[in-house]
Design a protein around this motif. Structure first.
Motif, short mmCIF file in Angstrom:
data_model
loop_
_atom_site.label_atom_id
_atom_site.label_comp_id
_atom_site.label_asym_id
_atom_site.label_seq_id
_atom_site.Cartn_x
_atom_site.Cartn_y
_atom_site.Cartn_z
N PHE B 124 0.83 -1.21 0.00
CA PHE B 124 0.00 0.00 0.00
C PHE B 124 0.86 1.26 0.00
O PHE B 124 0.64 2.17 -0.76
CB PHE B 124 -0.90 -0.02 1.24
CG PHE B 124 -1.89 1.10 1.28
CD1 PHE B 124 -3.07 1.01 0.58
CD2 PHE B 124 -1.65 2.23 2.04
CE1 PHE B 124 -4.00 2.04 0.62
CE2 PHE B 124 -2.57 3.27 2.09
CZ PHE B 124 -3.74 3.16 1.37
N MET B 442 1.11 13.84 -3.09
CA MET B 442 0.33 13.55 -1.90
C MET B 442 1.21 12.71 -1.00
O MET B 442 1.91 11.83 -1.47
CB MET B 442 -0.91 12.75 -2.31
CG MET B 442 -1.78 13.48 -3.30
SD MET B 442 -3.16 12.48 -3.83
CE MET B 442 -2.74 12.16 -5.51
N PHE B 444 1.71 10.17 2.24
CA PHE B 444 1.03 9.15 3.05
C PHE B 444 0.72 9.67 4.45
O PHE B 444 -0.40 9.54 4.94
CB PHE B 444 1.93 7.90 3.14
CG PHE B 444 1.48 6.89 4.15
CD1 PHE B 444 0.49 5.99 3.84
CD2 PHE B 444 2.05 6.84 5.41
CE1 PHE B 444 0.06 5.05 4.77
CE2 PHE B 444 1.63 5.92 6.35
CZ PHE B 444 0.63 5.02 6.03
N LEU B 447 -2.30 12.03 4.39
CA LEU B 447 -3.56 11.43 3.95
C LEU B 447 -4.05 10.36 4.91
O LEU B 447 -5.23 10.29 5.23
CB LEU B 447 -3.37 10.79 2.56
CG LEU B 447 -3.26 11.73 1.37
CD1 LEU B 447 -2.95 10.93 0.12
CD2 LEU B 447 -4.54 12.51 1.18
N ASP B 448 -3.13 9.52 5.37
CA ASP B 448 -3.54 8.38 6.17
C ASP B 448 -4.14 8.83 7.50
O ASP B 448 -5.21 8.39 7.89
CB ASP B 448 -2.34 7.45 6.40
CG ASP B 448 -2.75 6.00 6.50
OD1 ASP B 448 -3.27 5.47 5.50
OD2 ASP B 448 -2.56 5.39 7.58
N GLU B 449 -3.44 9.73 8.12
CA GLU B 449 -3.91 10.25 9.41
C GLU B 449 -5.27 10.93 9.23
O GLU B 449 -6.19 10.73 10.01
CB GLU B 449 -2.86 11.23 9.95
CG GLU B 449 -3.21 11.91 11.24
CD GLU B 449 -2.89 11.06 12.45
OE1 GLU B 449 -1.80 10.45 12.47
OE2 GLU B 449 -3.74 11.00 13.37
N ALA B 450 -5.38 11.75 8.16
CA ALA B 450 -6.63 12.48 7.96
C ALA B 450 -7.79 11.52 7.70
O ALA B 450 -8.90 11.74 8.16
CB ALA B 450 -6.48 13.46 6.80
N ALA B 451 -7.52 10.46 6.96
CA ALA B 451 -8.61 9.55 6.61
C ALA B 451 -8.94 8.57 7.73
O ALA B 451 -10.10 8.25 7.96
CB ALA B 451 -8.28 8.80 5.33
N PHE B 452 -7.92 8.08 8.41
CA PHE B 452 -8.17 6.97 9.34
C PHE B 452 -7.81 7.26 10.80
O PHE B 452 -8.04 6.43 11.66
CB PHE B 452 -7.37 5.73 8.91
CG PHE B 452 -7.53 5.37 7.46
CD1 PHE B 452 -8.78 5.35 6.87
CD2 PHE B 452 -6.42 5.04 6.68
CE1 PHE B 452 -8.93 5.02 5.54
CE2 PHE B 452 -6.57 4.70 5.34
CZ PHE B 452 -7.82 4.70 4.77
N GLY B 453 -7.22 8.42 11.05
CA GLY B 453 -6.73 8.73 12.39
C GLY B 453 -7.81 8.58 13.46
O GLY B 453 -7.52 8.23 14.60
N MET B 455 -10.13 6.41 13.45
CA MET B 455 -10.73 5.08 13.46
C MET B 455 -9.94 4.12 14.34
O MET B 455 -9.67 2.99 13.96
CB MET B 455 -10.81 4.54 12.02
CG MET B 455 -11.87 5.27 11.24
SD MET B 455 -11.86 4.96 9.48
CE MET B 455 -11.13 3.38 9.37
N GLY B 456 -9.57 4.56 15.52
CA GLY B 456 -8.74 3.71 16.37
C GLY B 456 -9.45 3.20 17.60
O GLY B 456 -8.86 2.52 18.43
N TYR B 457 -10.72 3.50 17.71
CA TYR B 457 -11.39 3.18 18.96
C TYR B 457 -12.28 1.95 18.82
O TYR B 457 -13.13 1.89 17.94
CB TYR B 457 -12.22 4.38 19.42
CG TYR B 457 -12.93 4.15 20.71
CD1 TYR B 457 -12.20 3.98 21.90
CD2 TYR B 457 -14.32 4.06 20.75
CE1 TYR B 457 -12.86 3.74 23.10
CE2 TYR B 457 -14.97 3.82 21.95
CZ TYR B 457 -14.24 3.67 23.12
OH TYR B 457 -14.88 3.42 24.30
#
Lengths: 497, 465
Positions: B124, B442, B444, B447-453, B455-457
């Motif tokens: 990825f 772009m 990583f 983008l990654d933090e913004a999209a999935f940050g 979603m950790g709970y």
């Protein structure tokens, strides 16, 4: 809007077991039988997966590929009275696939295409091994309920495609996906017909891709999406009037910013006729649409389609640049019904490796970005967002919908159902040696339409079943409830203890 | 507009059989001798052409097999299998992966860009340059078919210094204020690798390639640039302080490189005197705080600075410092100081693929040096045996200069075309405009933090699937 509109629900097709076209299907394990075997038939008796077979007193290991290996509750190799059986891994298993489609995903997809069910054990059928995106995301399912669960039929996985308040067709698809474009020329008529017939059976659609609209598809007009791409190959007023959905392809996720390229070898007589080109000459579909340099120009395009076929839905297929959100909103204002985002890790018949790896962003980033932007703009519920580019499993479907898509387009998964092994040689010489992505008359003979149709139907029935199971676990009645529910997802890299 | 730059490539065969990813295992024991054996049905006819290379013990079917698996899946006795070649897996290391190495071989052999069917098969994202993607846009700023030649894309870059204004005395231009630059037709310069089983003949080949490409080859002064049998104008002698003081290097070079040290100014002044026409490049090692050193070198008169990372694209000192970030901070430091155009920033170390060229430029370099790729173009397997004084398995030391030159021209030709591909997609028509243009990329991390940050709970009692 009434999501369960009056359109009558279609009966689902039945699963017809459809084994591999080849004598030796590839599985994860192999069983070795020594000459000590006394033919007692114990292995046939204990195996729940149909691996062994007894024929005229002779015991044979007929279906190695169905063996679940160490996950087996009653291993034949332990129960054999003379220890004639031993288990080992199939060496070929590790030699197939890649990080996005690891051997487990390939073999489990083949299993689903054969049986219409997910594999019983031993195979990872939900995620790949790319180390990011979908492969690091998990669905977070609430604790199991003890209470009686509703019947499958109560759960609706269908979606409405026209969410605008206009006079165009009201179209509902029975599964939250339709077939992405694969042109006549990149694949032969056989897989094309298999895909479209499967789409018709499942109550959904399939796109023609940019290589024209072969006459063989006519009986399925109501399930065909015809594509208008920059090369305008085979695009005629008549083909646009024939269908219910017309798709503009601005770019393709695997090679965004570059044109399409069909190698000369694949331009056979039939392909040349369809595309109004010369046999044996490579065809370039340029980038971009030279008539479109702004959203206003884009509206002109949409208006043109609407003038030719006023009832048609217009889908706009774009790639995923940084400004993908602006492109999506622009598409909405230009009058599109569907915005189709094709992520950078999507499939292709041929593309430079540098483009596949590097240009534009993966779909997992683009969907939440577009979803939020459309919400802020107040138009999210007036346009259908379709995602594609690396959707391999029913879990990928659920995840991308939870990230904000309404549905997805499939492509590579269909080909894997037809026994693609991801050897990446679709573009070279005569094309696919397995008779899928080829126009070579001899290689095309390797596959039959009916076999292909059944394999694709089976695969997607398995996907549908999984989606229903997931929705049930989430306590949802419709897949519509899952849209944008990022709280149903956990990303392992950000997990807090 | 400069004349269109075209690199002419033509197939240059390998001298040795390449190591391929997987091998065919065909057991003969139990063969039924079927009237129509699956081996005769091979679409690619690999069994018909089968031969064994006795020197390397490589079976030609392994090289020619295209992995369609039809023989594996059709043999009635299941006597044919495929397996990953252990020799392939052990090529190179984590950075110079087997995939990168074999694709470099392919480009050097054919001059073509790697094209394949089906989607991207790799991870990825990854460290360093693998954590960025380049941008494109279908509607707002597309380039019109750059790669197919319908629109001109210039890859030329200037090396040297451009003042922010010109001075005139009356109608006469004051010469010191004119830009002092040499032009390279593409942002790729060659550099002799830090190690390798090469000889004077190899260097001749590399120099010839640089000359044919119109670019430069940097080589230590002790490797006798005078004997490279190529125009001296395409060579960059790398001169140490003692060599500078003893007056080494000749007067025909356009560019000379000196190494940074506490006393670099001494060497710099000495070289400016002995090479009045040449531009002097100062090579700064990529260490912690390299951006400050770059800045001070720039402010003290150097017009070209070469930031050198190790061959894994990291700092020589600290493995966690990545060249991607090193280039970026050096570029930004120069921008902030308002002197970015007065110096040229070159980068080297870990440039292994064509995409690294584009990405290093996006991060802020004007151009890059490639070193190990010009060795791998000669079939080097990155086995590092030469480092231990052992013999080279592909005998690079015996390769004739003409073969070396053509292989490297092929490789750079393929890199150039790939650069055109990504520039075309980005809507960039001039490589000079790509420099520091992070808006066309772009990252990583962002983008990654913004999209999935968020979603950790995981709620109590919930299960992951």
């Amino acid at each position: 809007m009434n999501l369960n509109s009056n359109s009558t629900r279609k009966e689902l097709p039945e699963v017809v077991r459809t084994p591999s076209r080849f004598r030796n299907p590839i599985g994860k394990y192999r069983l070795n039988r020594t000459t000590d075997c006394i033919g007692c038939g114990k292995c046939v008796e204990v195996c729940a997966y149909g691996v062994h077979e007894i024929k005229r007193g002779l015991v044979l290991t007929k279906n190695h590929y169905l063996c679940v290996g160490p996950d087996c509750p009653r291993p034949c190799y332990d129960e054999c009275p003379v220890q004639a059986l031993s288990l080992r891994k199939n060496p070929t298993f590790d030699a197939i696939g890649d990080l996005r489609w690891p051997p487990d995903l390939l073999v489990s997809t083949w299993y689903m295409a054969e049986t219409g069910d997910v594999p019983p054990a031993s195979l990872e059928y939900r995620v790949g091994a790319s180390g990011g995106g979908f492969d690091r995301m998990r669905l977070a399912l609430p604790p199991r309920q003890v209470k009686e669960e509703p019947e499958n039929e109560e759960i609706d996985v269908g979606i409405e495609l026209n969410r605008r308040d206009d006079n165009a067709h009201r179209i509902r698809i029975e599964v939250p996906f339709y077939g992405g474009g694969m042109s006549y020329g990149s694949v032969s008529i056989t897989p094309m017909l298999s895909r479209i017939k499967a789409a018709a059976a499942l109550g959904t659609f399939c796109s023609t891709g940019e290589g024209g609209y072969p006459d063989e598809l006519k009986p399925y007009d109501d399930h065909v999406i015809t594509q208008v791409a920059t090369g305008l190959f085979g695009v005629r007023e008549e083909t646009i009037q024939r269908v219910k959905i017309v798709e503009f392809k601005y770019a393709q996720g695997a090679k965004p910013g570059l044109g399409g390229h069909l190698l000369g070898d694949k331009v056979t007589e039939g392909v040349a006729r369809m595309r109004e080109a010369v046999v044996g000459y490579p065809l370039f579909s340029p980038f971009p649409f030279h008539s479109v340099y702004s959203v206003e120009d884009h509206k002109k395009h949409v208006d043109w389609i609407k003038a030719i076929n006023p009832l048609a839905l217009v889908a706009v297929k774009v790639s995923t640049p940084t400004d993908v959100d602006m492109v999506a909103v622009g598409s909405y204002y230009a009058g599109a019904h569907i915005v189709h985002l094709d992520g950078s890790y999507g499939g292709t018949g041929a593309a430079p490796d540098i483009a596949k790896k590097n240009i534009a962003m993966p779909i997992e980033y683009a969907v939440p970005k577009v979803h939020r932007f459309l919400q802020d703009e107040g138009v999210r519920d007036r346009i259908t967002v379709i995602a594609s580019g690396g959707i391999r499993t029913p879990h990928d479907v659920a995840k991308i919908i939870a990230l904000g898509a309404d549905g997805v387009c499939t492509g590579t998964a269909d080909l894997v159902a037809l026994e693609c092994v991801r050897c990446h040689n679709c573009e070279s010489g005569r094309g696919c040696a397995r008779g899928i992505a080829t126009t070579d008359p001899e290689l095309m003979e390797l596959m039959e339409v009916e076999w292909g149709r059944r394999r694709i139907v089976n695969l997607f029935l398995a996907w549908r079943k999984e989606l229903v199971r997931i929705l049930k676990r989430l306590g949802m009645k419709s897949i519509r409830e899952l849209v944008g529910r990022t709280d149903c997802l956990v990303h392992l890299d950000y997990m807090k203890r | 507009m400069p004349r269109k730059y075209v690199i002419h490539t033509k197939e240059v065969p390998n001298r040795f059989k390449a190591i391929s990813r997987s091998g065919v295992i065909a057991w003969e024991e139990g063969c039924l001798k079927c009237a129509v054996c699956v081996k005769t049905q091979c679409v690619y006819h690999v069994y018909e052409h089968r031969s064994l290379d006795p020197r390397q013990m490589i079976d030609s079917i392994d090289n020619e097999c295209m992995n369609c698996l039809r023989c594996v899946q059709s043999c009635p006795k299941q006597l044919i299998h495929k397996a990953i070649n252990p020799e392939y897996k052990s090529l190179g290391d984590d950075y110079w992966t087997p995939d990168i190495i074999s694709k470099l071989w392919y480009q050097a052999e054919t001059g073509k860009i790697p094209v394949s069917g089906a989607g991207y098969p790799g991870p990825f994202s990854g460290p360093n340059f693998d954590s960025m993607w380049t941008d494109m846009s279908e509607i707002v700023r597309p380039t019109r078919d750059g790669i197919h030649g319908r629109e001109y894309i210039s890859t030329a870059v200037d090396l040297g210094t451009k003042k922010d204004h010109l001075d005139f005395k009356g109608m006469e231009l004051v010469e010191e204020s004119a830009p002092a630059v040499v032009a390279a037709p593409l942002p790729i310069l060659l550099r002799v690798p830090a190690f390798g089983a090469f000889e004077q003949e190899t260097i001749k080949g590399w120099a010839r390639a640089a000359s044919r490409l119109g670019t430069f080859l940097a080589l230590p002064a002790e490797m006798n640039p005078e004997e490279a049998e190529a125009p001296q104008s395409c060579l960059i002698p790398i001169v140490s302080l003692p060599q500078a003081q003893s007056g080494q290097g000749n007067g025909h070079s356009l560019l000379v490189e000196i190494l940074w040290s506490e006393h670099w100014r001494k060497a710099f002044e000495r070289m400016s005197k002995s090479h009045p026409g040449a531009l002097i490049c100062v090579r700064v090692p990529f260490l912690k705080g390299a951006e400050e050193r770059v800045l001070s070198v720039a402010k003290n008169g150097a017009s070209i600075i070469h930031l050198e990372a190790d061959f894994h694209g990291r700092s020589q000192q600290d493995e966690t410092l990545l060249v991607r970030d090193g280039i970026r901070s050096a570029h930004l430091a120069l921008v902030q100081e308002g002197i970015r155009d007065e110096v040229t920033l070159l980068a080297s170390g870990g440039i292994a693929m064509a995409e690294h060229v584009a990405k290093a430029i996006i991060c802020g370099a004007d151009a890059v040096f490639i070193d190990f790729p010009i060795l791998i173009a000669l079939e080097c397997r990155m086995c590092l045996r030469c480092k231990e004084g052992l013999s080279c398995p592909v005998e690079i030391n015996t390769a004739p200069a003409s073969w070396v030159a053509s292989r490297v021209v092929n490789l750079v030709g393929a890199f150039h075309n790939q650069l055109l591909e990504v520039m075309g997609a980005m809507g960039i028509r001039d490589a000079r405009r790509l420099r520091g243009e992070v808006g066309r990329s772009m990252f990583f991390d962002e983008l990654d933090e913004a999209a999935f940050g968020q979603m950790g709970y995981l709620k109590e009692g919930y299960e992951l699937e």
